[in-house]
Design a protein around this motif. Structure first.
Motif, PDB file in Angstrom:
ATOM      1  N   THR A  38      48.938  42.375  48.159  1.00 60.78           N
ATOM      2  CA  THR A  38      48.247  42.350  46.950  1.00 60.78           C
ATOM      3  C   THR A  38      46.884  42.509  46.989  1.00 60.78           C
ATOM      4  OG1 THR A  38      47.962  40.328  45.390  1.00 60.78           O
ATOM      5  CG2 THR A  38      48.185  39.765  47.645  1.00 60.78           C
ATOM      6  N   LEU A  39      46.062  42.178  46.263  1.00 56.75           N
ATOM      7  CA  LEU A  39      44.550  42.525  46.354  1.00 56.75           C
ATOM      8  C   LEU A  39      43.778  41.675  45.612  1.00 56.75           C
ATOM      9  CD1 LEU A  39      42.470  44.920  46.284  1.00 56.75           C
ATOM     10  CD2 LEU A  39      43.224  45.721  43.992  1.00 56.75           C
ATOM     11  N   ALA A  40      42.562  41.330  46.303  1.00 59.36           N
ATOM     12  CA  ALA A  40      41.474  40.725  45.627  1.00 59.36           C
ATOM     13  C   ALA A  40      40.208  41.262  45.787  1.00 59.36           C
ATOM     14  CB  ALA A  40      41.317  39.139  46.120  1.00 59.36           C
ATOM     15  N   THR A  41      39.382  41.259  44.771  1.00 57.02           N
ATOM     16  CA  THR A  41      38.020  41.768  45.074  1.00 57.02           C
ATOM     17  C   THR A  41      36.954  40.883  44.753  1.00 57.02           C
ATOM     18  OG1 THR A  41      37.581  42.564  42.769  1.00 57.02           O
ATOM     19  CG2 THR A  41      38.580  44.178  44.255  1.00 57.02           C
ATOM     20  N   THR A  42      37.586  39.423  44.303  1.00 54.18           N
ATOM     21  CA  THR A  42      36.456  38.221  44.407  1.00 54.18           C
ATOM     22  C   THR A  42      37.162  37.193  44.835  1.00 54.18           C
ATOM     23  OG1 THR A  42      37.667  37.610  42.097  1.00 54.18           O
ATOM     24  CG2 THR A  42      35.777  39.300  41.923  1.00 54.18           C
ATOM     25  N   ALA A  65      37.866  34.377  43.186  1.00 54.05           N
ATOM     26  CA  ALA A  65      38.779  33.773  42.231  1.00 54.05           C
ATOM     27  C   ALA A  65      40.113  34.626  42.411  1.00 54.05           C
ATOM     28  CB  ALA A  65      38.176  34.052  41.054  1.00 54.05           C
ATOM     29  N   TYR A  66      40.200  35.951  42.433  1.00 52.54           N
ATOM     30  CA  TYR A  66      41.229  36.550  42.687  1.00 52.54           C
ATOM     31  C   TYR A  66      42.042  36.240  43.990  1.00 52.54           C
ATOM     32  CZ  TYR A  66      41.268  39.214  38.334  1.00 52.54           C
ATOM     33  OH  TYR A  66      41.500  39.763  36.751  1.00 52.54           O
ATOM     34  N   SER A  67      41.202  35.835  45.009  1.00 50.45           N
ATOM     35  CA  SER A  67      41.790  35.456  46.196  1.00 50.45           C
ATOM     36  C   SER A  67      42.660  34.260  46.166  1.00 50.45           C
ATOM     37  CB  SER A  67      40.692  35.159  47.389  1.00 50.45           C
ATOM     38  OG  SER A  67      39.876  36.292  47.282  1.00 50.45           O
ATOM     39  N   GLY A 127      42.024  51.409  33.772  1.00 51.56           N
ATOM     40  CA  GLY A 127      42.276  50.524  34.931  1.00 51.56           C
ATOM     41  C   GLY A 127      43.493  51.577  35.784  1.00 51.56           C
ATOM     42  N   ASP A 128      43.840  51.063  36.783  1.00 51.45           N
ATOM     43  CA  ASP A 128      44.914  51.545  37.536  1.00 51.45           C
ATOM     44  C   ASP A 128      46.097  51.989  36.671  1.00 51.45           C
ATOM     45  OD1 ASP A 128      45.077  48.628  37.997  1.00 51.45           O
ATOM     46  OD2 ASP A 128      47.151  49.336  38.647  1.00 51.45           O
ATOM     47  N   GLN A 129      46.476  51.248  35.830  1.00 51.28           N
ATOM     48  CA  GLN A 129      47.729  51.567  35.032  1.00 51.28           C
ATOM     49  C   GLN A 129      47.832  52.559  34.385  1.00 51.28           C
ATOM     50  OE1 GLN A 129      49.800  48.153  33.698  1.00 51.28           O
ATOM     51  NE2 GLN A 129      50.456  48.924  31.775  1.00 51.28           N
TER      52      GLN A 129
HETATM   53  O1  UPG Z   1      37.903  41.479  39.393  1.00 53.04           O
HETATM   54  C1  UPG Z   1      39.119  41.982  39.852  1.00 53.04           C
HETATM   55  C2  UPG Z   1      40.020  42.455  38.962  1.00 53.04           C
HETATM   56  C3  UPG Z   1      41.241  42.874  39.205  1.00 53.04           C
HETATM   57  N1  UPG Z   1      41.703  42.743  40.824  1.00 53.04           N
HETATM   58  C4  UPG Z   1      42.727  43.132  41.122  1.00 53.04           C
HETATM   59  O2  UPG Z   1      43.647  43.935  40.178  1.00 53.04           O
HETATM   60  C5  UPG Z   1      44.769  42.952  39.795  1.00 53.04           C
HETATM   61  C6  UPG Z   1      44.815  43.606  38.292  1.00 53.04           C
HETATM   62  O3  UPG Z   1      43.763  43.035  37.566  1.00 53.04           O
HETATM   63  P1  UPG Z   1      44.327  41.684  36.333  1.00 53.04           P
HETATM   64  O4  UPG Z   1      43.314  41.151  36.023  1.00 53.04           O
HETATM   65  O5  UPG Z   1      45.590  41.254  37.121  1.00 53.04           O
HETATM   66  O6  UPG Z   1      44.979  43.075  35.154  1.00 53.04           O
HETATM   67  P2  UPG Z   1      46.106  42.591  34.256  1.00 53.04           P
HETATM   68  O7  UPG Z   1      45.472  41.530  33.189  1.00 53.04           O
HETATM   69  O8  UPG Z   1      47.309  42.310  34.898  1.00 53.04           O
HETATM   70  O9  UPG Z   1      46.149  44.016  33.303  1.00 53.04           O
HETATM   71  C7  UPG Z   1      46.815  45.294  33.311  1.00 53.04           C
HETATM   72  O10 UPG Z   1      46.063  46.247  33.615  1.00 53.04           O
HETATM   73  C8  UPG Z   1      45.540  46.250  34.714  1.00 53.04           C
HETATM   74  C9  UPG Z   1      44.392  47.588  34.565  1.00 53.04           C
HETATM   75  O11 UPG Z   1      45.199  48.594  34.298  1.00 53.04           O
HETATM   76  C10 UPG Z   1      46.584  46.675  35.761  1.00 53.04           C
HETATM   77  O12 UPG Z   1      46.058  46.661  37.016  1.00 53.04           O
HETATM   78  C11 UPG Z   1      47.472  45.367  35.680  1.00 53.04           C
HETATM   79  O13 UPG Z   1      48.512  45.597  36.710  1.00 53.04           O
HETATM   80  C12 UPG Z   1      48.029  45.307  34.371  1.00 53.04           C
HETATM   81  O14 UPG Z   1      48.911  44.240  34.139  1.00 53.04           O
HETATM   82  C13 UPG Z   1      44.541  41.814  39.949  1.00 53.04           C
HETATM   83  O15 UPG Z   1      45.780  40.953  39.829  1.00 53.04           O
HETATM   84  C14 UPG Z   1      43.794  41.914  41.278  1.00 53.04           C
HETATM   85  O16 UPG Z   1      44.939  42.106  42.453  1.00 53.04           O
HETATM   86  C15 UPG Z   1      40.637  42.087  41.430  1.00 53.04           C
HETATM   87  O17 UPG Z   1      40.917  41.939  42.892  1.00 53.04           O
HETATM   88  N2  UPG Z   1      39.334  41.843  40.920  1.00 53.04           N
END
Ligand code: UPG
Ligand code: MN
Length: 410
Positions: free
Chosen positions: A9-13, A15-17, A163-165
């Protein structure tokens, strides 16, 4: 060649941690036999990293990759998502042969180790455009070669959603049609939105949910635990369901048991360890306790108007049911003295957890007696729970949970 497999899993803040912590704890609760890896960016605080180290086998620091693609991100109305490019670093974890990536905003509801039987790139459909996969849950094979190819692809084509998606869907562009075996069932990435858009389907299949994904701008850590909200008669059923998942997230966030397993039995078989009754647990050492306390003090926490450790369920024999035992397990969550008791809402200036107040002795004593009485049953029910056979997403189980919470809070 690496043989080990891991959830990542991943956190860059910070809050996400908090989200990562719940991902890790929920995986441990359900007895995963795989390694747990959290990728964090350098700006994540030391306190958050320490908290993650309690639960994860590895906390790996990665550089932030940012798309800075404001045009596309504005379409998506999520300017913060450029940073999700950082997720692409998961392909560099070549000490593992196969991994399952889980967004930090997911919550695991049962053992999902069978995901490792799937091949790269397996993922569930995105509810917004089902010919795209959602990148919140996916199976992949770490490879520096693939990592480079994805980054080159990104440099060349960018991301259609910023985003990555967007990147991953154009890179693994044949996902929609090539091989149905790479389509994960939707229950592995049940997005909250689906509850709203297709409630009858949720009512039909929702109890098979395995991973909930709080996709979208509002995350569980933005909201506080609200046991009443899920029972609000004015709420639509979909909102109630959503609130229940949200509450479950908070219950997992505050649960303590997994931390002890990680500390006491690192690299052991967690599922076996979790069969041990709370009474026979080793008392956590002073250092463990202080690290957990430090974590609770230092981590930023929204208010939780609930006394979790006092929520030991008094189960009279007539009331005994699988659900109440599961509830006991979820809510008691470990050594009582370690769990924060009453959490006051933080003041405007102060976002840290307020010092716990003293527990009501009589309530605790009653709770402990009841817990001892039901120990044998608890073991069996806990085993079922750990095996993912609890079906606590079933209507009755959830109603029962909410009823018990209400009873307690009254
Ligand atoms: O400031 C941030 C934002 C995101 N994340 C990480 O990236 C993930 C994706 O971000 P998230 O806010 O969960 O995005 P979603 O609301 O789920 O939105 C969708 O769109 C994102 C961008 O394409 C994809 O990464 C997601 O998997 C997809 O569900 C998070 O769960 C974290 O693991 C961070 O660590 N810091
Ligand atoms: Mn997400």
């Amino acid at each position: 060649m690496a043989e080990a497999q891991a959830f990542v899993t991943l956190a860059t803040t910070d809050a996400y941690s908090m989200g990562c912590l719940v991902v890790g704890k929920s995986l441990r609760r359900h007895g995963t036999s795989r390694k747990l890896v959290a990728m964090v960016s350098p700006n994540v605080s030391r306190a958050s990293r320490l908290a993650l180290e309690d639960v994860f086998d590895e906390v790996v620091v990665v550089d932030v990759l940012d798309s800075r693609d404001q045009t596309h991100l504005t379409w998506l109305r999520r300017p913060e998502l450029g940073v999700t490019f950082t997720k692409l670093h998961c392909w560099t974890l070549t000490q593992y042969s196969k991994c399952v990536f889980l967004d930090a905003d997911t919550l695991v509801l049962c053992n999902v180790d069978e995901l490792f039987e799937y091949e790269e790139l397996s993922a569930a459909p995105d509810p917004g455009w089902p010919d795209c996969f959602n990148s919140g849950v996916f199976v992949f094979r770490p490879s520096l070669n693939t990592h480079t190819q994805i980054l080159e692809h990104t440099a060349q084509h960018g991301s259609f959603d910023g985003g990555d998606q967007g990147i991953l869907n154009t890179f693994f562009s044949d996902w929609a049609v090539k091989d149905i075996r790479k389509h994960l069932p939707f229950v592995y990435n049940l997005t909250a939105g689906a509850i709203y858009t297709y409630l009858p389907a949720f009512q039909q299949y929702g109890h098979h949910a395995k991973i909930v994904h709080f996709l979208g701008g509002t995350k569980p850590w933005h909201l506080s635990y609200d046991p009443q909200a899920a029972n609000e008669s004015s709420l639509r059923d979909s909102s109630k369901n959503f609130q229940q998942f949200m509450n479950l997230w908070w219950v997992e966030y505050y649960s303590q048991r997994q931390l002890q397993f990680k500390k006491d039995d690192k690299n052991e078989d967690y599922s076996a360890q979790q069969l041990v009754s709370p009474q026979t647990h080793q008392t956590p050492s002073q250092s463990q306790k202080s690290s957990t306390e430090a974590h609770h003090k230092e981590m930023m926490m929204p208010s939780l108007p609930l006394t979790l450790d006092s929520l030991t369920i008094s189960s009279s024999s007539s009331e005994k049911s699988e659900e109440s035992n599961i509830l006991f397990d979820v809510l008691s969550g470990g050594e009582t003295e370690e769990t924060p008791t009453v959490v006051s809402p933080p003041s405007e200036q102060e976002s840290e957890l307020t010092e716990p107040e003293t527990t009501d002795d009589s309530a605790t004593a009653t709770g402990e007696a009841a817990a001892a009485e039901t120990e044998v049953d608890d073991l069996e029910h806990r085993r079922m729970w750990e095996e993912g056979r609890a079906d606590y997403m079933g209507k009755d189980a959830f109603n029962n949970i909410m009823r018990k919470l209400d009873l307690f809070l009254d």
